[in-house]
Every structure is written in C-alpha cells, then in structure tokens.
Design a protein around this motif. Structure first.
Motif, PDB file in Angstrom:
ATOM      1  N   LEU A  85     -36.703 -39.863  13.880  1.00 57.67           N
ATOM      2  CA  LEU A  85     -36.981 -38.751  12.973  1.00 57.67           C
ATOM      3  C   LEU A  85     -37.975 -37.783  13.599  1.00 57.67           C
ATOM      4  CD1 LEU A  85     -36.794 -37.353  10.229  1.00 57.67           C
ATOM      5  CD2 LEU A  85     -38.579 -38.903   9.408  1.00 57.67           C
ATOM      6  N   SER A  86     -39.005 -38.319  14.228  1.00 58.37           N
ATOM      7  CA  SER A  86     -40.014 -37.475  14.870  1.00 58.37           C
ATOM      8  C   SER A  86     -39.394 -36.623  15.965  1.00 58.37           C
ATOM      9  CB  SER A  86     -41.122 -38.353  15.447  1.00 58.37           C
ATOM     10  OG  SER A  86     -42.070 -37.579  16.146  1.00 58.37           O
ATOM     11  N   SER A  87     -38.499 -37.213  16.757  1.00 53.64           N
ATOM     12  CA  SER A  87     -37.837 -36.473  17.835  1.00 53.64           C
ATOM     13  C   SER A  87     -36.968 -35.351  17.284  1.00 53.64           C
ATOM     14  CB  SER A  87     -36.976 -37.423  18.679  1.00 53.64           C
ATOM     15  OG  SER A  87     -37.765 -38.406  19.307  1.00 53.64           O
ATOM     16  N   VAL A  88     -36.241 -35.636  16.220  1.00 56.13           N
ATOM     17  CA  VAL A  88     -35.372 -34.631  15.614  1.00 56.13           C
ATOM     18  C   VAL A  88     -36.187 -33.477  15.045  1.00 56.13           C
ATOM     19  CG1 VAL A  88     -33.835 -34.193  13.657  1.00 56.13           C
ATOM     20  CG2 VAL A  88     -33.427 -36.156  15.135  1.00 56.13           C
ATOM     21  N   LEU A  89     -37.263 -33.787  14.331  1.00 58.57           N
ATOM     22  CA  LEU A  89     -38.082 -32.737  13.731  1.00 58.57           C
ATOM     23  C   LEU A  89     -38.779 -31.893  14.788  1.00 58.57           C
ATOM     24  CD1 LEU A  89     -39.652 -34.558  10.654  1.00 58.57           C
ATOM     25  CD2 LEU A  89     -37.595 -33.160  10.778  1.00 58.57           C
ATOM     26  N   ASP A  90     -39.254 -32.526  15.859  1.00 58.33           N
ATOM     27  CA  ASP A  90     -39.872 -31.773  16.953  1.00 58.33           C
ATOM     28  C   ASP A  90     -38.876 -30.780  17.549  1.00 58.33           C
ATOM     29  OD1 ASP A  90     -42.360 -32.890  16.779  1.00 58.33           O
ATOM     30  OD2 ASP A  90     -42.046 -34.366  18.363  1.00 58.33           O
ATOM     31  N   TYR A  91     -37.667 -31.238  17.720  1.00 55.15           N
ATOM     32  CA  TYR A  91     -36.633 -30.382  18.312  1.00 55.15           C
ATOM     33  C   TYR A  91     -36.298 -29.215  17.390  1.00 55.15           C
ATOM     34  CZ  TYR A  91     -32.425 -29.310  21.046  1.00 55.15           C
ATOM     35  OH  TYR A  91     -31.484 -28.697  21.827  1.00 55.15           O
ATOM     36  N   ILE A  92     -36.157 -29.513  16.096  1.00 49.49           N
ATOM     37  CA  ILE A  92     -35.832 -28.455  15.131  1.00 49.49           C
ATOM     38  C   ILE A  92     -36.952 -27.417  15.063  1.00 49.49           C
ATOM     39  CG2 ILE A  92     -35.409 -27.950  12.698  1.00 49.49           C
ATOM     40  CD1 ILE A  92     -34.146 -30.729  12.467  1.00 49.49           C
ATOM     41  N   LEU A  93     -38.199 -27.894  15.034  1.00 52.75           N
ATOM     42  CA  LEU A  93     -39.331 -26.996  14.830  1.00 52.75           C
ATOM     43  C   LEU A  93     -39.704 -26.200  16.070  1.00 52.75           C
ATOM     44  CD1 LEU A  93     -41.645 -29.305  12.702  1.00 52.75           C
ATOM     45  CD2 LEU A  93     -40.446 -27.270  11.925  1.00 52.75           C
ATOM     46  N   TYR A  94     -39.631 -26.832  17.245  1.00 50.23           N
ATOM     47  CA  TYR A  94     -40.179 -26.201  18.436  1.00 50.23           C
ATOM     48  C   TYR A  94     -39.130 -25.769  19.467  1.00 50.23           C
ATOM     49  CZ  TYR A  94     -44.283 -28.334  16.383  1.00 50.23           C
ATOM     50  OH  TYR A  94     -45.253 -28.709  15.502  1.00 50.23           O
ATOM     51  N   GLU A  95     -38.043 -26.498  19.589  1.00 49.58           N
ATOM     52  CA  GLU A  95     -37.052 -26.154  20.605  1.00 49.58           C
ATOM     53  C   GLU A  95     -35.928 -25.283  20.055  1.00 49.58           C
ATOM     54  OE1 GLU A  95     -37.592 -26.748  23.723  1.00 49.58           O
ATOM     55  OE2 GLU A  95     -39.378 -27.927  23.296  1.00 49.58           O
ATOM     56  N   SER A  96     -35.551 -25.505  18.798  1.00 53.42           N
ATOM     57  CA  SER A  96     -34.391 -24.794  18.257  1.00 53.42           C
ATOM     58  C   SER A  96     -34.626 -23.297  18.121  1.00 53.42           C
ATOM     59  CB  SER A  96     -33.988 -25.377  16.898  1.00 53.42           C
ATOM     60  OG  SER A  96     -34.986 -25.116  15.931  1.00 53.42           O
ATOM     61  N   LYS A  97     -35.893 -22.861  18.080  1.00 53.21           N
ATOM     62  CA  LYS A  97     -36.167 -21.427  17.960  1.00 53.21           C
ATOM     63  C   LYS A  97     -36.033 -20.717  19.304  1.00 53.21           C
ATOM     64  CE  LYS A  97     -41.178 -21.950  18.486  1.00 53.21           C
ATOM     65  NZ  LYS A  97     -42.485 -21.775  17.829  1.00 53.21           N
ATOM     66  N   LYS A  98     -35.912 -21.491  20.382  1.00 57.31           N
ATOM     67  CA  LYS A  98     -35.740 -20.898  21.708  1.00 57.31           C
ATOM     68  C   LYS A  98     -34.269 -20.532  21.921  1.00 57.31           C
ATOM     69  CE  LYS A  98     -39.547 -23.654  23.570  1.00 57.31           C
ATOM     70  NZ  LYS A  98     -39.945 -24.710  24.516  1.00 57.31           N
ATOM     71  N   LYS A  99     -34.059 -19.525  22.728  1.00 57.42           N
ATOM     72  CA  LYS A  99     -32.688 -19.085  22.955  1.00 57.42           C
ATOM     73  C   LYS A  99     -31.883 -20.161  23.686  1.00 57.42           C
ATOM     74  CE  LYS A  99     -29.991 -15.150  24.579  1.00 57.42           C
ATOM     75  NZ  LYS A  99     -30.051 -13.780  25.185  1.00 57.42           N
ATOM     76  N   TYR A 100     -32.514 -20.808  24.657  1.00 63.11           N
ATOM     77  CA  TYR A 100     -31.823 -21.844  25.415  1.00 63.11           C
ATOM     78  C   TYR A 100     -32.712 -23.072  25.585  1.00 63.11           C
ATOM     79  CZ  TYR A 100     -28.429 -18.266  26.762  1.00 63.11           C
ATOM     80  OH  TYR A 100     -27.472 -17.281  26.732  1.00 63.11           O
ATOM     81  N   VAL A 101     -32.064 -24.229  25.643  1.00 63.88           N
ATOM     82  CA  VAL A 101     -32.709 -25.491  25.987  1.00 63.88           C
ATOM     83  C   VAL A 101     -31.925 -26.095  27.141  1.00 63.88           C
ATOM     84  CG1 VAL A 101     -33.551 -25.901  23.651  1.00 63.88           C
ATOM     85  CG2 VAL A 101     -31.300 -26.775  24.321  1.00 63.88           C
TER      86      VAL A 101
END
Length: 249
Positions: A85-101
């Motif tokens: 859950l922590s990994s998913v939330l981190d990704y949604i909050l911090y990585e998903s707003k970036k144009k590319y990962v």
C-alpha cells in the motif's frame, strides 16, 4: 488484547492515517498542477498538458477508491499489505504527476497493486503473475513511459473475473525486450451479469486517449475474447517514441 487483535487495530489506525494524509497531499497536488498549467508558455504545450491533466484527475481518485475498497473488504489482512500500500500511494502521489517514469518504476507499481488486490482472493484462486524482463536494457531505467498505464488492464481483470469460480483465473505478464514494453492480462470471464454503474468504462476510455496523445502510432492495444477468456495486450515501442521525442526538441 492478544497479538492478532493488536495487529488488527494497528492496521486500522495506519489505514486511517494514510487516508487522511493521502487526501491532504492529493488536494495540494491538484492545486500545484493547476498553478503549473497556468504558467505554460506554449499554447500547444498548454493544450497537451491540460488533456493529460484532465485524464489524471479522473484516474487518480478512481484508483484511490478501488485500492481502499480492496483493503476495506479484508481489513484483517492489511497488516501484511502495508508495504504494498505504501509503495502504491508513493507512486500515485509523487511519480504519477510526472510526465514520464521508468518502465522499472511502472512495473514495480503494478506488482504492488496486484498484491493489494490479492487480499480479495482466496488462497486457492489461480492468480498468475509473470515477469519476462531483460533488466540490462538501457531504456528500462530511463524516463520514457507515461505513469499509470497498467491500471486499467489489471483492474478490469479483477473486476470481471469470477473470483468464486473454481476454474476461474487471472494471468498478468510483464515483458520488456528490445526496448518494447508489453503487458498482457487475461481472465476467465464471469458467467454472472455485471451490475451496470454510472461512468462505467471511464478508465478504459482514458487509457486509449492517453496512449493516443502520448504515443500516437508507437503503441498497439488489442482486446479480444477467446474461449470465454478475455485478453488485453498492450505493446509500446519506447525506443521509437524516444527517437521522436528527441527529434522534436
């Protein structure tokens, strides 16, 4: 209070804290993105970013709701799924707003998401997750992949598979070879008639729109039914996409 009860209540407290934090951060993220959109200098870039932003605003709360529903349905197991859950939330909050990962980040996110949905399943349910990835390929760790592209195909499988049927299954395969990312998701179709809901199919529509805007003719998405098995296959030529990105700079 025995150890099991203590772990149960600690899990509930952790979930409440995560939910409150997530809501606060998501509101801040939304305001920040709105401010950034107003500062875009190029009219063409502004239109492009607005299209993707509108899709993300629909997508992120949708994912958030489904993840919480999965956890809520089996709250007593959440103590063992906090890491995912922590990994998913981190990704949604911090990585998903970036144009590319990186493809590596997207695959890890998708695997954590699957682990969260796994708590809805019986231990005997046939859930197959495979990785056929050559980690040494340069693009696997470069920011060339739009975030959250895996969500719709994976969620769709868990939504439409009959998880109570003995012969039901879900198969998820990640592949990365020759700088081509592939995701194949298959599930035995439930014989039950699905309930119709408002806004049904929003995720699928957003996925296609995002792929069209970002990857244009460098992707292929096939969805079909074969022997009562629904199969979705996404393939993205990231090398060709990167070459076009560099050519337009």
């Amino acid at each position: 209070m025995d150890t099991a009860d203590f772990n149960y209540y600690m899990s509930l407290i952790l979930i409440v804290g995560i939910i409150v934090t997530l809501l606060i951060l998501w509101v801040k993220q939304k305001k920040r993105i709105e401010n950034l959109e107003k500062q875009l200098a190029s009219a063409e870039n502004k239109i492009h970013e607005q299209q993707l932003s509108e899709m993300d605003y629909k997508l992120n709360p949708h994912l958030f709701k489904n993840v919480l529903n999965a956890i809520q349905s089996h709250a007593y197991q959440t103590y063992h799924s906090i890491d995912s859950l922590s990994s998913v939330l981190d990704y949604i909050l911090y990585e998903s707003k970036k144009k590319y990962v990186t493809p590596h980040q997207e695959v890890n996110f998708a695997l954590s998401l699957v682990e969260i949905y796994r708590i809805k399943l019986s231990p005997l349910f046939d859930l197959q997750v495979k990785k056929k990835i050559r980690d040494n390929e340069p693009l696997f760790n470069q920011r060339v992949m739009a975030p959250l592209l895996s969500i719709d195909l994976i969620e769709n499988a868990f939504k439409h598979a009959d998880i109570q049927s003995q012969d039901s299954f879900i198969s998820i395969t990640f592949e990365f070879s020759e700088n081509i990312f592939s995701l194949t998701v298959a599930n035995k179709i439930s014989s039950k008639t699905p309930l119709k809901k408002e806004r049904q199919g929003v995720g699928s529509d957003i996925l296609v729109r995002r792929l069209d805007v970002i990857y244009r003719d460098n992707y292929k998405l096939d969805r079909f039914v074969e022997d009562e098995v629904y199969i979705a296959h996404l393939k993205i030529d990231l090398l060709e996409h990167k070459a076009k990105m560099l050519a337009t700079r």
